[in-house]
Design an enzyme around this catalytic site. Structure first.
Site, short mmCIF file in Angstrom:
data_model
loop_
_atom_site.label_atom_id
_atom_site.label_comp_id
_atom_site.label_asym_id
_atom_site.label_seq_id
_atom_site.Cartn_x
_atom_site.Cartn_y
_atom_site.Cartn_z
N GLY A 22 15.80 -11.44 -9.20
CA GLY A 22 15.15 -10.14 -9.36
C GLY A 22 16.03 -9.00 -8.88
O GLY A 22 17.24 -9.16 -8.63
N LYS A 68 15.84 -20.44 -10.69
CA LYS A 68 15.24 -21.68 -11.18
C LYS A 68 14.79 -21.56 -12.63
O LYS A 68 14.53 -22.56 -13.27
CB LYS A 68 14.09 -22.11 -10.29
N ALA A 111 8.01 -5.54 -13.83
CA ALA A 111 7.50 -4.37 -13.09
C ALA A 111 7.34 -3.16 -14.00
O ALA A 111 8.31 -2.63 -14.54
CB ALA A 111 8.44 -4.03 -11.92
N GLY A 127 7.00 2.21 -11.00
CA GLY A 127 8.36 2.68 -10.79
C GLY A 127 8.86 2.59 -9.38
O GLY A 127 8.53 1.66 -8.65
N ARG A 131 -4.85 0.20 -2.82
CA ARG A 131 -5.17 -0.94 -3.68
C ARG A 131 -6.21 -1.89 -3.12
O ARG A 131 -7.02 -2.45 -3.85
CB ARG A 131 -3.90 -1.75 -3.92
C1 SIN Z 1 1.84 -0.84 -11.05
O1 SIN Z 1 2.50 -0.31 -11.94
O2 SIN Z 1 0.66 -0.62 -10.89
C2 SIN Z 1 2.52 -1.81 -10.15
C3 SIN Z 1 3.56 -1.14 -9.39
C4 SIN Z 1 3.61 -1.63 -8.00
O3 SIN Z 1 3.07 -2.69 -7.70
O4 SIN Z 1 4.15 -0.92 -7.17
#
Ligand code: SIN
Length: 519
Positions: free
Chosen positions: A14, A35, A46, A49, A274
């Site tokens: 990543g 892997k 993703a 940003g 969140r």
């Molecule tokens: C999102 O675009 O909602 C995910 C981005 C993040 O987890 O920071």
């Protein structure tokens, strides 16, 4: 130089892995192991940003404040200061090196809004394709100077004299190989794929954390798994992420009666942190209801969010109704391999960076879009640190005398991976309680002989079985930590301890494998 020896081995493919490799490759011989293939990882998926106080109207102090508020004061403040203070400059360096972010018609960077940010400060590339664009750019930067080994899974961290000096891998044909280096970097991502609903690539299953633990590295904060509120939900499956940036542009959550569910729950409503939004959705679903993201207010949705639009159309969601069915899914692991600010773990020679690492920057709940910035800042920090470190004295002919006592417990047949994921979702998910966690822990303990005797069993196991055993082990550590933390803080919510407790403030639960015995 032998093909099995490098100055640095980076495990993972990543953003953190490639950035570390890019920074080191001018001066050192770097090998990257993945892997799967180099385009299968969370960074590539993703949409969201890079958060950074890059605007004239913004300051790193405000970004710092938002990060700690979202993290529920569980953050390591030195880490947050580094992230928010160094972020804008390091991002600028990447742009000067050729990484393009979205700009408006006047050529000014377009800054988006996401949950729990007090300012518009999110940079995107290609609308909702930020991860993909950054990865493509990084591959173009390193392809000539870094060897990327694909389809080889690390199944053991090799140690000698209490120092990490290599890795053992297995490929899809079952062939095992050992590789050695002075420095081994784990940039292996988190553990979202332990859950049935997740935004993560299936390869991001926490196995690497269990490997580090077995080698003696300390893990911490394992009770903190962030659930992203809006995963597109079709036919009882999650099929992909609907970025928080969509709510940043005016979308809002409603239940199946059309009632806005975030009103009256938090002053920021749909842009609350969140953990709060995920719990509100969870409660609606728990009552047997459904939740939708209403996108009627988002201007130019299809142009601004091409990946999400394509996904919805592909899944037969009629866009003209403006209602996207959503559920929360495991998204980001705040816990991981304990590191200092330079990425050093408690095991000499082993380093960790990105989601695999825990330097406390995200606290109990990561602020949206802070993870790509984390990759940028802490990969560079780690690379600078390694460039100033003496090389270890690694030998290729390691003997591996560390074995464990044979268990006399019987071996149950292994469960299906989906059974583990359903158990984790049910008992170590968005809302936990002691009874469920004890049930989960007891269920996992029945498989303990497998991970206790993995060295002895390993040659007879398929790769899928080996991965599953490490997934069971890391799940057991997560369940134990979630049971031990008798409070609710950020992403760790206990219905039997619904408040944050002063006694737990800034306390971290750490896990270290018992000292192994030489036999
Ligand atoms: C999102 O675009 O909602 C995910 C981005 C993040 O987890 O920071």
């Amino acid at each position: 130089m032998s093909p099995n020896y490098g100055d640095v081995i980076v495990v993972g493919s990543g953003l953190s892995a490639l950035l570390t490799a890019k920074y080191l490759s001018k001066h050192m011989n770097v090998m990257v192991f993945t892997k799967s293939n180099k385009y299968e990882n969370n960074s590539f998926l993703a949409q969201g940003g890079v958060a950074s106080a890059i605007a004239d109207t913004d300051t790193w102090q405000e970004h710092f404040h938002d990060t700690v508020l979202a993290g529920c004061n569980h953050n390591e403040l030195n880490s947050v200061e580094l992230l928010t203070k160094l972020g804008p400059g390091m991002l600028q360096e990447l742009m000067e090196a050729g990484m393009d972010f979205d700009k408006d018609e006047q050529g000014i960077l377009s800054l988006g809004m996401e949950g729990a940010h007090s300012q518009r400060r999110i940079l995107h590339a290609g609308g909702d394709q930020t991860g993909k664009r950054m990865m493509q750019w990084l591959h173009s930067q390193i392809s000539h100077c870094v060897q990327v080994v694909e389809q080889e899974t690390v199944i053991k961290v090799l140690t000698e004299d209490d120092r990490c000096c290599g890795i053992k891998t297995v490929n899809r044909l079952g062939e095992r190989k050992s590789y050695y280096a002075s420095h081994i970097v784990f940039a292996t991502g988190g553990a979202g794929a332990l859950y049935s609903y997740t935004s993560n690539d299936p390869s991001v299953n926490g196995m690497a954390l269990a490997l580090a633990y077995q080698a003696g590295a300390i893990l911490t904060d394992l009770e903190f798994m962030q659930f992203h509120p809006t995963m597109l939900h079709v036919n009882n499956k999650v099929v992909g992420l609907v970025s928080e940036a969509v709510r940043g542009e005016g979308a809002y959550l409603v239940n199946d009666h059309g009632k806005r569910i975030m009103q009256g729950i938090h002053p920021l409503e749909d842009l609350a942190p969140r953990d709060i939004v995920s719990r509100a959705i969870f409660q609606e679903l728990d009552r047997g209801g459904k939740v939708y993201l209403n996108i009627e207010n988002v201007i130019n949705f299809e142009e601004r969010f091409p990946t999400i639009s394509y996904m919805c159309t592909n899944q037969g969601i009629p866009m003209k109704n403006n209602l996207l069915p959503v559920v929360p899914g495991a998204h980001f692991f705040m816990g991981g391999i304990k590191t200092d600010l330079n990425g050093e773990t408690s095991l000499k020679g082993l380093y960790a960076v990105g989601e695999a690492a825990c330097n406390g920057v995200h606290g109990a709940n990561r602020l949206a879009s802070n993870s790509l910035l984390e990759a940028i800042v802490f990969s560079k920090k780690l690379a600078e640190h390694l460039l100033n470190k003496p090389m270890g004295n690694c030998r290729e002919k390691l003997n591996d005398p560390l074995t464990k006592a044979k268990s006399d417990k019987p071996f149950l047949p292994l469960p299906a991976k989906s059974e583990l994921q359903a158990m984790m979702m049910k008992h170590a998910g968005i809302v936990r309680h002691a009874e469920g966690l004890q049930k989960l822990k007891g269920w996992l303990e029945a498989y303990q002989p497998y991970w206790q005797e993995i060295d002895r069993l390993e040659v007879d196991l398929s790769l899928e079985e080996t991965e599953l055993i490490f997934m069971l082990q890391i799940s057991h550590l997560i369940a134990s930590a979630a049971l031990e933390r008798e409070e609710s803080r950020g992403a760790h919510c206990r219905s039997d301890f619904p408040q944050a407790s002063e006694a737990w403030l800034q306390k971290r639960i750490v896990h270290q494998e018992k000292i192994k015995l030489l036999v």
